[in-house]
Design a protein around this motif. Structure first.
Motif: not given
Lengths: 411, 433
Positions: B5, A204-207, A100, B1, A103
């Motif tokens: 953030r 994959k999720k964050w970057f 988190w 997805m 990214s």
């Protein structure tokens, strides 16, 4: 052998993951391929100043350190001529916090004017503390431009002068970020008690949603081959005279880099090394003396620094160093010395494979050099080097016309 | 997805510290050897710790010179022989000196250990301290000292130590340039004979410690019976210190070194863990109040921190920083402000929560792997504590409340009782700081 998995996201971010089930700590390392060699001559010190700004808040995280500390983590960063490196460690069950955090600042910085104003001051203090306010602090500020005339290695990472840092503007900060702080210009590496599939998922999720930047294709100006010996002499308020010598040498990816690295070990790694033995212990010419290679991505420098004893002149010091250099350029090193430096290399290499942080950092660094697997081949490369290779390279490097000498005189 | 953030991912529960006390083996001559065997990598770290710290010496530099000259010759090997052998077998060697202890640490590949241990044995039992080696060493160190003493930071470190413990006490004495001319070979030999004995030694073996390594340790270090001791070692001296402030002017200096602090309670005291938490809030981590104030808001400094130093017979608390010399007085004002704030207002739960988690993470990191554990074990052992102490301290720190901390702050954090030292410049040279 360090085992790892490697994959690339659709936006070009390279990810390397190494599993170490014994540690409760996860280490995450990110390299951005931007260093002081990417700066313009009128805006030096900027890559490093930018490193400070990366802690000044991103869109969703006003202060990078607070949530990290909340997650029991710790971090730091450094900038050199070639790249900027950010690293953090935290308890393994807080892995996602690391994704988190890193990214968000790759995705978008907050560009706060207050942060820029303060970090300019902090960097100016750093400049004073490390380069101006201590004896010999400015030696590299003098040595680099003596050795380099064209290549951006001629200035230091901290910058050429304080005024460049004072002038840094927000517009320039923004364009710098846009150009260099992109997934396709970065390498992410992680080590700890992780599963590879989890790393893939989190990456994959964050970057992956982060937009790819323009590809960068930079050609750095070639440093013209030095044709004449260069000398510079300065006077400063320091306790003893010092000699700085630098010779141009091949870049990190060149096999001759390894030769030079071994030469520097022969000269000054350990109490049985030649310079220490002969010039410190036997002849008492220097109170301390060191030889090392810069290991830059472009052609670097082989450097020797010696602090002269009071009863010895600069000429005697220079001559003593030149004598040792000449011996290396004429005689093969002994088999015994050869094996000795190899054993030392092996110890150091194995030692660097113990902590998760060191593993994450090294995997990232070798990937930057072209292939993380190179770390596992390193010992083999060193072992393949023959005594004659060392002699040949010494002959080429240590020519008088390739030499730069800075005499740092006591006032 | 979909990702959010703006929200920090939830953090996990604290992981229990995985530390069991090291196994202890007693060598044939009584030396206690602690084993921390967890390594995956074929590597061992050996710490040899001697009751030979600087507080025990009769004269300046003796403890330091003794530990640093161990590798410079024995009755059978010259300094060069030793250096060659150690380097040839890839040994990485570190020496360390505190007020209480001197130590030598060896890092080695397991396959090289059998070649290295006999050399170390010789160094610990038969070091010769040749005149030539000593004078060569002293000349080099004198140079380095005169170089360092020019730095405001180094000067401040020495001066502050004198102010805290009193310059005539065992802990307060610091090295001076003139000490370099007074060191005699005989001083080293006496110190070595009395302090580098089995009774004054313990060993920590960490990493991938094989059983043959342990038997080799006994073979090489378990036979020495020590030498008869002639003469007595220095008696530990304490002096009463009345807190004074000091300003040392340094012309042309761009930065001023500031040290503010006082003697405090030690690790065994019931309030100690609260004090550690308070110290962390004040200046013990990157997000600390001093760092936020002096560096992140004002840009006066590249760094500022506070810490508690523990020794066998004394402890002190200190704030240390080098600041832009033009802002020296303002920096001191801000430090005073932050210290007073600890006494005037309760810390918020949010801030305390961050600090606790940070401390927890630091603990987890500092016990990560056998080599790190060896480091931690050593600092505990030197204060007659063990690993269990860390576990209970951490537990206690995690239960601190704002109210508790506020009470403790009022007991220990009074700025008026602190010693203030500045090396550099202030606006008014005559100020009472």
């Amino acid at each position: 052998m360090i085992k790892f998995e490697r994959f690339e996201l659709s936006n070009g971010l390279k990810v390397i993951a190494h599993r170490d089930p014994t540690s409760p700590i996860i280490a995450m390392n990110i390299i951005y391929k931007v260093g002081s060699r990417d700066e313009s001559v009128r805006r030096t010190g900027f890559a490093h100043l930018f490193e400070h700004l990366m802690f000044g808040g991103s869109t969703n995280i006003p202060k990078f350190d607070i949530p990290l500390e909340k997650a029991g983590g710790e971090n730091n960063a450094f900038t050199n001529s070639d790249f900027t490196n950010y690293y953090l460690t935290l308890p393994k069950n807080n892995l996602e916090v690391a994704f988190w955090l890193e990214s968000d600042r790759m995705n978008n910085l907050a560009f706060s004017q207050a942060s820029l104003d303060v970090q300019r001051q902090v960097v100016i203090e750093e400049f004073k503390q490390n380069y101006l306010n201590q004896p010999y602090g400015d030696a590299y500020l003098l040595l680099k431009p003596l050795a380099y005339k064209k290549h951006p290695y001629r200035w230091n990472t901290i910058g050429k002068e304080i005024s460049h840092i004072e002038k840094a503007s927000m517009n320039y900060v923004k364009s710098f970020y846009k150009k260099y702080y992109n997934p396709n210009n970065a390498i992410l590496s992680i080590a700890g008690d992780i599963s590879i599939s989890e790393i893939e998922l989190l990456s994959k999720k964050w970057f992956e949603p982060i937009r790819k930047g323009k590809d960068i294709d930079i050609l750095y100006p070639n440093e013209p081959i030095q044709t004449k010996q260069r000398k510079k002499s300065v006077f400063r308020n320091v306790p003893q005279n010092a000699i700085y010598m630098a010779w141009h040498m091949p870049k990190r990816a060149d096999i001759r880099f390894y030769h030079c690295d071994l030469i520097s070990d022969i000269l000054s790694n350990g109490n049985s090394s030649r310079l220490f033995r002969k010039l410190v212990k036997e002849k008492s010419v220097f109170s301390e003396i060191n030889a090392f290679v810069t290991g830059d991505l472009d052609n670097g420098l082989f450097i020797i620094i010696g602090k002269l004893m009071d009863n010895k002149t600069m000429d005697m010091g220079v001559e003593a160093i030149n004598n040792e250099i000449n011996i290396l350029s004429t005689d093969l090193i002994s088999k015994y010395e050869h094996e000795k430096v190899m054993n030392k290399i092996e110890s150091n290499l194995i030692f660097s494979q113990i902590s998760v942080l060191s593993k994450a950092m090294n995997l990232g660094y070798y990937e930057l050099l072209g292939d993380a697997e190179k770390w596992n081949k390193e010992l083999e490369i060193y072992r393949s080097i023959q005594r004659a290779d060392i002699l040949n390279t010494a002959c080429k490097i240590f020519q008088a016309k390739n030499q730069n000498t800075l005499l740092y005189n006591r006032l | 997805m979909h990702i959010n953030r703006s929200k920090m991912p939830t953090t996990g529960k604290h992981i229990q510290l995985n530390i069991s006390e090291p196994n202890m083996v007693i060598l044939d001559n009584g030396i206690e050897t602690y084993i921390i065997d967890e390594g995956e990598v074929d590597f061992t770290r050996l710490d040899f710790v001697f009751n030979a710290g600087s507080a025990i010496q009769n004269k300046g530099l003796i403890a330091e010179s003794t530990i640093q000259l161990l590798a410079d010759g024995t009755n059978t090997m010259s300094s060069e022989d030793i250096a060659k052998k150690l380097d040839f077998h890839g040994a990485i060697i570190d020496t360390n000196l505190t007020k209480d202890k001197a130590s030598l640490t060896l890092y080695s590949l397991n396959k090289q250990l059998p070649k290295l241990l006999p050399i170390l044995k010789d160094m610990f039992e038969n070091a010769s301290f040749e005149e030539y080696e000593l004078s060569n060493y002293i000349n080099r160190k004198r140079h380095q000292f005169s170089l360092n003493i020019d730095k405001v930071k180094f000067k401040a470190m020495l001066e502050f130590n004198k102010l805290i413990f009193g310059s005539d006490s065992s802990y307060g004495r610091v090295k001076e340039l003139s000490d370099y001319d007074a060191v005699l070979r005989q001083d080293l030999v006496s110190f070595y004979n009395s302090q580098y004995t089995p009774q004054n030694t313990y060993i920590i073996a960490s990493g991938s410690v094989k059983s043959d390594t342990i038997s080799n340790i006994n073979k090489y270090f378990g036979t020495n019976q020590g030498k008869p001791v002639i003469g007595s070692i220095n008696k530990f001296q304490v002096v009463d210190v009345t807190s004074i402030n000091k300003f040392i002017k340094k012309e042309g200096s761009l930065q001023s070194a500031i040290r503010i602090g006082k003697p405090v309670i030690g690790k065994q005291h019931q309030d100690y863990n609260s004090l550690i938490v308070l110290n962390t809030i004040l200046g013990g981590y990157f997000g600390s109040r001093l760092m936020s104030n002096l560096r992140e808001q004002k840009g006066f400094t590249y760094g500022v921190n506070s810490y508690i130093m523990n020794y066998q017979h004394g402890n002190y608390w200190s704030i240390a920083t080098e600041v832009n010399a033009d802002h020296t007085d303002e920096a001191i004002d801000e430090i005073r402000f932050e210290i007073n704030r600890l006494m005037n207002e309760k810390v918020s739960n949010t801030e305390l929560d961050i600090v606790k988690n940070y401390i927890y993470g630091t603990y987890l990191r500092s016990f990560d792997g056998p080599l790190a554990k060896a480091e931690r074990f050593r600092s505990a052992k030197d204060l007659d504590l063990n690993f269990e102490h860390y576990v209970s301290s951490l537990d206690e720190m995690m239960t601190q409340t704002p109210k508790q901390l506020h009470t403790i702050a009022n007991e220990y954090c009074n700025y008026e009782k602190m010693i203030v030292l500045v090396v550099g410049k202030t606006k008014n040279d005559n100020i009472a700081i």
